[in-house]
Design a protein around this motif. Structure first.
Motif, PDB file in Angstrom:
ATOM      1  N   ASN A   1      22.581  60.588  17.382  1.00 46.15           N
ATOM      2  CA  ASN A   1      21.171  60.224  17.231  1.00 46.15           C
ATOM      3  C   ASN A   1      20.579  59.672  18.526  1.00 46.15           C
ATOM      4  N   ARG A   2      21.414  59.341  19.510  1.00 43.86           N
ATOM      5  CA  ARG A   2      20.949  58.882  20.818  1.00 43.86           C
ATOM      6  C   ARG A   2      20.855  60.072  21.773  1.00 43.86           C
TER       7      ARG A   2
ATOM      8  N   PHE B   1      29.776  60.683  17.260  1.00 43.39           N
ATOM      9  CA  PHE B   1      29.415  59.601  16.347  1.00 43.39           C
ATOM     10  C   PHE B   1      28.020  59.032  16.627  1.00 43.39           C
ATOM     11  N   TYR B   2      27.533  59.239  17.848  1.00 42.52           N
ATOM     12  CA  TYR B   2      26.235  58.679  18.231  1.00 42.52           C
ATOM     13  C   TYR B   2      25.243  59.764  18.630  1.00 42.52           C
TER      14      TYR B   2
ATOM     15  N   TYR C   1      33.626  60.503  20.431  1.00 34.29           N
ATOM     16  CA  TYR C   1      32.805  59.296  20.478  1.00 34.29           C
ATOM     17  C   TYR C   1      31.320  59.641  20.594  1.00 34.29           C
ATOM     18  N   SER C   2      30.994  60.639  21.419  1.00 31.25           N
ATOM     19  CA  SER C   2      29.586  61.032  21.537  1.00 31.25           C
ATOM     20  C   SER C   2      29.083  61.691  20.263  1.00 31.25           C
TER      21      SER C   2
ATOM     22  N   ALA D   1      23.907  60.456  24.134  1.00 31.11           N
ATOM     23  CA  ALA D   1      25.084  60.969  23.436  1.00 31.11           C
ATOM     24  C   ALA D   1      24.986  62.474  23.216  1.00 31.11           C
TER      25      ALA D   1
END
Length: 167
Positions: free
Chosen positions: A140-141, A137-138, A134-135, A144
């Motif tokens: 860019n944050r 997939f994100y 899940y991290s 994450a």
């Protein structure tokens, strides 16, 4: 299968000596440099996280060796993995029917119950893998990126093949 008394001894010795152990081809011993000749033994590597988590449970319980106390953190991880998987399905906007079907299949899975009943590193796989993926997939944050590193480190120390299967 690791016997429960040996497993308990391993967790108690982690509190005193740390994790390193040796394997003589038949038995695993906690490595105490004064007692063993290093040339006659091979170092035995096993994922660290399960032993440190159980040792922490012993520490919280004042080193009283209660199997329920030792297994409690693993049971919490197992339940958090199931709940996290359902939350992730909702966030991915999967249909309600699919989520209900998934919940039914997970709640009636005998193999999953047996794995979680054993309450060792098996219970750590699902929540750590979900957090790792899940991290990813994100990425860019900023948060994450940190969670990707943390979940990756924990997953690697929970079960090496599980980490490399995803990586």
């Amino acid at each position: 299968e690791i016997s429960k008394p040996k497993s308990l001894l391993t967790r108690k010795s982690i509190l005193q000596f740390g994790y390193p152990s040796v394997f003589d081809g038949r038995s695993t011993f906690i490595f105490v440099p004064d007692r063993f000749n290093k040339e006659n033994y091979a170092v035995y590597n096993s994922p660290y996280l399960q032993h440190y988590l159980a040792a922490l449970a012993l520490k919280v319980n004042n080193q009283i060796a209660d199997p329920y106390v030792i297994r409690f953190p693993f049971a919490l991880f197992a339940l958090s993995g199931i709940l996290a998987s359902i939350v992730i399905l909702f966030k991915q906007k999967i249909s309600s029917f699919t989520i209900v079907l998934y919940s039914f299949m997970v709640s009636t899975s005998v193999q999953l119950y047996l794995y979680y009943r054993e309450a060792r590193h098996y219970a750590l796989h699902l929540p750590l893998t979900l957090g790792f993926i899940y991290s990813y997939f994100y990425l860019n944050r900023r948060s994450a990126q940190f969670s990707f590193i943390i979940f990756g480190f924990l997953l690697y120390n929970a079960f090496y093949p599980g980490f490399f299967a995803i990586y």
